[in-house]
Design a protein around this motif. Structure first.
Motif, PDB file in Angstrom:
ATOM      1  N   ARG A   8       0.827  -1.204   0.000  1.00 36.71           N
ATOM      2  CA  ARG A   8       0.000   0.000   0.000  1.00 36.71           C
ATOM      3  C   ARG A   8       0.866   1.261   0.000  1.00 36.71           C
ATOM      4  O   ARG A   8       0.550   2.245  -0.685  1.00 36.71           O
ATOM      5  N   ILE A   9       1.960   1.250   0.746  1.00 38.15           N
ATOM      6  CA  ILE A   9       2.885   2.394   0.756  1.00 38.15           C
ATOM      7  C   ILE A   9       3.444   2.628  -0.642  1.00 38.15           C
ATOM      8  O   ILE A   9       3.479   3.766  -1.140  1.00 38.15           O
ATOM      9  N   ALA A  10       3.873   1.530  -1.282  1.00 40.85           N
ATOM     10  CA  ALA A  10       4.448   1.656  -2.621  1.00 40.85           C
ATOM     11  C   ALA A  10       3.407   2.177  -3.609  1.00 40.85           C
ATOM     12  O   ALA A  10       3.705   3.045  -4.446  1.00 40.85           O
ATOM     13  N   ARG A  11       2.172   1.649  -3.521  1.00 38.09           N
ATOM     14  CA  ARG A  11       1.116   2.066  -4.441  1.00 38.09           C
ATOM     15  C   ARG A  11       0.772   3.541  -4.248  1.00 38.09           C
ATOM     16  O   ARG A  11       0.671   4.310  -5.216  1.00 38.09           O
ATOM     17  N   ASN A  12       0.589   3.940  -3.011  1.00 35.41           N
ATOM     18  CA  ASN A  12       0.254   5.341  -2.736  1.00 35.41           C
ATOM     19  C   ASN A  12       1.405   6.284  -3.086  1.00 35.41           C
ATOM     20  O   ASN A  12       1.187   7.402  -3.559  1.00 35.41           O
ATOM     21  N   ALA A  13       2.642   5.829  -2.857  1.00 35.67           N
ATOM     22  CA  ALA A  13       3.807   6.654  -3.184  1.00 35.67           C
ATOM     23  C   ALA A  13       3.887   6.888  -4.688  1.00 35.67           C
ATOM     24  O   ALA A  13       4.188   8.006  -5.139  1.00 35.67           O
ATOM     25  N   ARG A  14       3.606   5.833  -5.466  1.00 33.71           N
ATOM     26  CA  ARG A  14       3.623   6.004  -6.929  1.00 33.71           C
ATOM     27  C   ARG A  14       2.482   6.907  -7.386  1.00 33.71           C
ATOM     28  O   ARG A  14       2.644   7.702  -8.323  1.00 33.71           O
ATOM     29  N   GLU A  15       1.342   6.782  -6.744  1.00 32.30           N
ATOM     30  CA  GLU A  15       0.219   7.652  -7.084  1.00 32.30           C
ATOM     31  C   GLU A  15       0.572   9.111  -6.844  1.00 32.30           C
ATOM     32  O   GLU A  15       0.161   9.998  -7.611  1.00 32.30           O
ATOM     33  N   LEU A  16       1.342   9.361  -5.795  1.00 31.54           N
ATOM     34  CA  LEU A  16       1.771  10.729  -5.469  1.00 31.54           C
ATOM     35  C   LEU A  16       3.069  11.107  -6.170  1.00 31.54           C
ATOM     36  O   LEU A  16       3.610  12.192  -5.922  1.00 31.54           O
ATOM     37  N   LYS A  17       3.576  10.191  -7.025  1.00 33.75           N
ATOM     38  CA  LYS A  17       4.835  10.390  -7.764  1.00 33.75           C
ATOM     39  C   LYS A  17       6.036  10.546  -6.823  1.00 33.75           C
ATOM     40  O   LYS A  17       6.998  11.248  -7.136  1.00 33.75           O
ATOM     41  N   LEU A  18       5.970   9.878  -5.675  1.00 32.62           N
ATOM     42  CA  LEU A  18       7.105   9.826  -4.754  1.00 32.62           C
ATOM     43  C   LEU A  18       7.895   8.559  -5.069  1.00 32.62           C
ATOM     44  O   LEU A  18       7.858   7.565  -4.339  1.00 32.62           O
ATOM     45  N   LEU A  19       8.609   8.599  -6.191  1.00 32.22           N
ATOM     46  CA  LEU A  19       9.225   7.387  -6.709  1.00 32.22           C
ATOM     47  C   LEU A  19      10.353   6.878  -5.821  1.00 32.22           C
ATOM     48  O   LEU A  19      10.603   5.668  -5.752  1.00 32.22           O
ATOM     49  N   GLY A  20      11.049   7.772  -5.147  1.00 33.52           N
ATOM     50  CA  GLY A  20      12.104   7.335  -4.235  1.00 33.52           C
ATOM     51  C   GLY A  20      11.536   6.511  -3.099  1.00 33.52           C
ATOM     52  O   GLY A  20      12.064   5.446  -2.752  1.00 33.52           O
ATOM     53  N   LEU A  21      10.455   6.984  -2.515  1.00 30.84           N
ATOM     54  CA  LEU A  21       9.810   6.252  -1.421  1.00 30.84           C
ATOM     55  C   LEU A  21       9.237   4.929  -1.919  1.00 30.84           C
ATOM     56  O   LEU A  21       9.329   3.902  -1.237  1.00 30.84           O
ATOM     57  N   ALA A  22       8.641   4.945  -3.117  1.00 28.29           N
ATOM     58  CA  ALA A  22       8.040   3.736  -3.671  1.00 28.29           C
ATOM     59  C   ALA A  22       9.062   2.626  -3.850  1.00 28.29           C
ATOM     60  O   ALA A  22       8.772   1.447  -3.625  1.00 28.29           O
ATOM     61  N   ASP A  23      10.276   3.005  -4.239  1.00 32.49           N
ATOM     62  CA  ASP A  23      11.301   1.988  -4.541  1.00 32.49           C
ATOM     63  C   ASP A  23      12.140   1.595  -3.328  1.00 32.49           C
ATOM     64  O   ASP A  23      12.785   0.544  -3.341  1.00 32.49           O
ATOM     65  N   THR A  24      12.176   2.440  -2.298  1.00 35.07           N
ATOM     66  CA  THR A  24      13.117   2.184  -1.195  1.00 35.07           C
ATOM     67  C   THR A  24      12.447   2.191   0.174  1.00 35.07           C
ATOM     68  O   THR A  24      13.115   2.387   1.191  1.00 35.07           O
ATOM     69  N   ALA A  25      11.144   1.985   0.224  1.00 39.35           N
ATOM     70  CA  ALA A  25      10.423   2.075   1.500  1.00 39.35           C
ATOM     71  C   ALA A  25      10.992   1.113   2.542  1.00 39.35           C
ATOM     72  O   ALA A  25      11.264   1.494   3.691  1.00 39.35           O
ATOM     73  N   ASP A  26      11.164  -0.167   2.169  1.00 40.89           N
ATOM     74  CA  ASP A  26      11.688  -1.154   3.120  1.00 40.89           C
ATOM     75  C   ASP A  26      13.080  -0.773   3.604  1.00 40.89           C
ATOM     76  O   ASP A  26      13.402  -0.901   4.795  1.00 40.89           O
ATOM     77  N   GLU A  27      13.917  -0.311   2.670  1.00 40.18           N
ATOM     78  CA  GLU A  27      15.289   0.075   3.039  1.00 40.18           C
ATOM     79  C   GLU A  27      15.277   1.242   4.021  1.00 40.18           C
ATOM     80  O   GLU A  27      16.054   1.270   4.986  1.00 40.18           O
ATOM     81  N   LEU A  28      14.408   2.215   3.790  1.00 41.72           N
ATOM     82  CA  LEU A  28      14.330   3.368   4.688  1.00 41.72           C
ATOM     83  C   LEU A  28      13.856   2.958   6.073  1.00 41.72           C
ATOM     84  O   LEU A  28      14.343   3.472   7.093  1.00 41.72           O
TER      85      LEU A  28
END
Length: 265
Positions: A8-28
């Motif tokens: 859900r974090i990745a999906r919402n991040a992509r919807e908001l065009k937060l591509l860094g968060l979408a790709d690295t959420a687990d790492e962060l």
């Protein structure tokens, strides 16, 4: 449950065009847990990461649009090969103050001494600093403006070349210009004068530009605008492209007869 939240974090991040968060959420999250970050620190980490990704994309876009023939930096330039090059003048150019002041930079010297490398290196520095850059040779520029003029769109084409913070005009001096081409070149330089910076490389001294442009008055008008408060770097030294080949160019061809001494008449 954890996987569903991550998705859900990745999906919402992509919807908001937060591509860094979408790709690295687990790492962060792992970094936050291992460093025991507080909520504000974690939020700061996420936003800093996103800004870095965004700037990286913007830089890649600026680099693509610049039209640079290669991406050599000034750190790759062999200053030791040109001992007469003033390192202080080069350092001044690298400060990019001439761009902030909207003045020009002229790089002068014979072929092969590194003018184009320095021009591209300065352009790379400018791109990293967030400036818009466009590269062209004088020959390509002249043909582009001529075609636009014949199509009735010269004003729009001049506006396109006026837009970048830095315009690199390479290889000035190899070919003379027809009067109409020289006039269009003047129009461009005049449009950019005091509004943005132009980097020019030339194998001709400025006193030879009248012959290049075919008109002393027009040459004087162009140089007046280019040289006003400009940074001028003159390089007098050996050709990098011919390094180590001087002997080959001057050596005696094989099986050629040895030169005979001159005899008195």
């Amino acid at each position: 449950m954890g996987e569903l939240i991550t998705e859900r974090i990745a999906r919402n991040a992509r919807e908001l065009k937060l591509l860094g968060l979408a790709d690295t959420a687990d790492e962060l999250v792992e970094r936050a847990e291992s460093s025991k970050l507080g909520y504000r620190e974690f939020l700061d980490l996420v936003l800093e990461t996103e800004v870095g990704v965004l700037e990286g994309r913007r830089y890649a876009s600026r680099l693509k649009l610049s039209g640079l023939p290669h991406h050599k930096t000034l750190d790759e330039f062999d200053v030791s090969f040109q001992p007469q090059l003033d390192p202080k003048r080069l350092a001044e150019l690298r400060s990019l103050r001439f761009i902030e002041q909207r003045v020009c930079s002229l790089l002068l010297g014979p072929p092969g001494v590194g003018k184009s490398h320095i021009a591209v290196g300065l352009a790379m520095d400018a791109l990293r600093a967030g400036y818009l850059v466009r590269y062209t040779t004088l020959d390509d520029l002249v043909r582009d403006l001529r075609a636009a003029d014949h199509a009735g769109s010269l004003r729009q084409k001049l506006a396109q070349y006026q837009r970048p913070h830095v315009l690199v005009v390479d290889e000035v001096g190899y070919l003379g210009l027809e009067p109409a081409d020289a006039n269009r070149f003047f129009q461009l330089i005049n449009r950019r004068y005091t509004r943005s910076s132009t980097i020019v490389t030339s194998n001709k001294r400025v006193v030879e530009w009248a012959g290049l442009l075919g008109d002393e008055v027009l040459a004087a008008a162009i140089l007046d605008r280019l040289l006003h408060d400009a940074e001028v770097l003159t390089i007098n030294g050996p050709s990098w492209r011919l390094r180590g080949r001087t002997e080959i160019l001057t050596e005696q061809p094989p099986n050629s007869p040895a030169p005979q001494p001159a005899t008195a008449p």
